[in-house]
Design a protein around this motif. Sequence first.
Motif, PDB file in Angstrom:
ATOM      1  N   SER A 104       0.599  -1.323   0.005  1.00 25.38           N
ATOM      2  CA  SER A 104       0.415  -0.121   0.075  1.00 25.38           C
ATOM      3  C   SER A 104       0.677   1.291   0.431  1.00 25.38           C
ATOM      4  O   SER A 104       0.402   1.841  -0.442  1.00 25.38           O
TER       5      SER A 104
ATOM      6  N   GLN B 128       1.834   1.912  -3.004  1.00 24.78           N
ATOM      7  CA  GLN B 128       0.830   2.187  -4.780  1.00 24.78           C
ATOM      8  C   GLN B 128       0.573   4.244  -4.168  1.00 24.78           C
ATOM      9  O   GLN B 128       0.502   5.021  -5.099  1.00 24.78           O
ATOM     10  N   LYS B 129       1.147   4.367  -3.147  1.00 24.14           N
ATOM     11  CA  LYS B 129       0.393   6.040  -2.322  1.00 24.14           C
ATOM     12  C   LYS B 129       1.893   6.533  -2.983  1.00 24.14           C
ATOM     13  O   LYS B 129       1.115   7.532  -3.390  1.00 24.14           O
TER      14      LYS B 129
ATOM     15  N   THR C 240       3.147   7.234   4.964  1.00 25.83           N
ATOM     16  CA  THR C 240       3.014   5.964   5.153  1.00 25.83           C
ATOM     17  C   THR C 240       2.811   5.284   6.339  1.00 25.83           C
ATOM     18  O   THR C 240       2.530   3.734   6.465  1.00 25.83           O
TER      19      THR C 240
ATOM     20  N   THR D  36      -3.491  -3.418   4.673  1.00 24.10           N
ATOM     21  CA  THR D  36      -5.435  -3.910   3.975  1.00 24.10           C
ATOM     22  C   THR D  36      -6.221  -5.172   4.607  1.00 24.10           C
ATOM     23  O   THR D  36      -4.603  -6.216   4.065  1.00 24.10           O
TER      24      THR D  36
ATOM     25  N   HIS E  15      -7.920  -4.016  -2.989  1.00 19.11           N
ATOM     26  CA  HIS E  15      -8.305  -1.979  -3.180  1.00 19.11           C
ATOM     27  C   HIS E  15      -7.965  -1.740  -4.415  1.00 19.11           C
ATOM     28  O   HIS E  15      -7.366  -2.547  -4.946  1.00 19.11           O
TER      29      HIS E  15
ATOM     30  N   ASP F  82      -7.745   0.151  -7.730  1.00 15.87           N
ATOM     31  CA  ASP F  82      -7.724   1.808  -7.734  1.00 15.87           C
ATOM     32  C   ASP F  82      -7.713   2.307  -9.116  1.00 15.87           C
ATOM     33  O   ASP F  82      -6.432   1.994  -9.541  1.00 15.87           O
TER      34      ASP F  82
ATOM     35  N   ASP G  81      -4.515  -3.933  -5.226  1.00 13.87           N
ATOM     36  CA  ASP G  81      -3.922  -3.559  -3.711  1.00 13.87           C
ATOM     37  C   ASP G  81      -4.083  -5.036  -2.924  1.00 13.87           C
ATOM     38  O   ASP G  81      -5.619  -5.003  -2.426  1.00 13.87           O
TER      39      ASP G  81
END
Length: 391
Positions: free
Chosen positions: A58, A61-62, A73, A79, A83, A85, A99
Amino acid sequence: MSIQYGEPDIAGSYGVVGSFPKDFGYGGDEAGIDDDSSASADTQPRILLMGLRRSGKSSIQKVVFHKMSPNETLFLESTNKIHKDDLSGSSFVNFQIWDFPGQVDFFDPTFDDEMIFTGTGALIFVIDAQDDYVEALRRLHGTVSRAYRVNPHINFEVFIHKVDGLSDDHKIETQRDVYQRANDDLADVGLEKLHLSFYLTSIYDHSIFEAFSKVVQKLLPQLPTLENLLNIFISHSGVEKAFLFDMVSKIYIATDSSAVDMQSYELCCDMIDVVIDISCIYGPIEDGGAYDKESLAIIKLNNTTVLYLKEVTRFLALVCVLREESFERKGLIDYNFHCFRKAVHEVFEVGCRTQRTGSRPDDSLTSSTSTSSSTRALNHRNYASHNGSMM
C-alpha cells in the motif's frame, strides 16, 4: 530556472480536442467508472500488488500514484480487502492497480483465480528485504505458479523492497539469494519458462519509480516506436538523454536506448516536482490545471547541464538532459520537438483506431499493429540535424 507560458501554438500538434484522448493506448472511454461494479473497469489492464502483510504494498501505491510522503505511509493501516485503484482519469498510466491483502488464501473456494488473473497485465510481488523472507518466497512460488497456469502472458515482477536500510553489499547479496531461491523453486516444478524480473526498491528514493517505470513499459505495445522516436530526436538535437514522463506518477514510459543514469533520472523527477509546485502557485488557474499544453521549463545547473521540459500531452512531458553549448541551438531543438510531438500523436492514434475496429481491450498488451503502422509514419518525419540546417 524559468517556467514559461504563452508559447505560440503549433498548428496541427493536437487535433480538435487540445490533447490526447484518454483512451490513447488502452480501451474505450473510462468516464464514470465504479471500482466495484463497472463492467468497463473490469476490462481495463490490471497490475496486481501482492505480498505478505506489512511488506509495503500500500505504501508503494500511495507514494507512486498519490504523491504521499514516504513518512506518511508509516500511519497506513494494513489492507484487509482487495483495493482497486483506477488511474485512468488522472494519469497516462491507464490501468487499475489492485492491492491485495497479505492474508489472501488462493485455496479459498471464494477466490476466483480465473477472474483475477485472466485480465492481468503484470503481477508485482513485494518482498520485505529487512524481514525473514522464507515465507514470502513460499507465497511467491504459490502465487506465480497459479497465475501462470491461468494466464501465461502475465509479466511477473518481484520488488525486493525496503532496501534503504541495507548496505550496498547486503542489497546485492539479498537480490542474488532471492533470485536463486525463487528460480530454483520454479525449476523444481517444471516452470523454467516462467520468467521473474527482480528490482531493489525503496519508497525513500527514486528506485521505486524506476522499477514501476520498467513494469509499465512492458505493458506498452507502442514502446519500441517511442524509443525509436526518442533515439532520432536526441541524435538530431544534440541532447544527451531524453525521457517521456507521466507527470502525475513520475514514471517514465519510454527513454532512448542509452543507459539510464540514476542521477539524471532523479534530477528529472525533481524538476517535475518543481514545475508542478511553482505552476500551482503562479500558473494560470482558470483552466483548472497547473500543467497544460503551454507548460515549459528550463533549469540550468552549475555544472553546465541544462534540464529542458516541454508538454507533449495533458499527462506526458518530454524531459531532456543536455549541455549548455547544445542548448544554444534551442530553435533547432524546438523544431525537432514539434516533429516528435506530432509523431507521438500519430503513434497513439493508430492504437486508438485499431481498438475501435473491434480489438479486445486486453489485446493492447500484446498487439504489435500500432507499433508497425506508426513506424511507417515515423519514417516520413522530417527532423533537422544539429550539424546542419532545418529541413
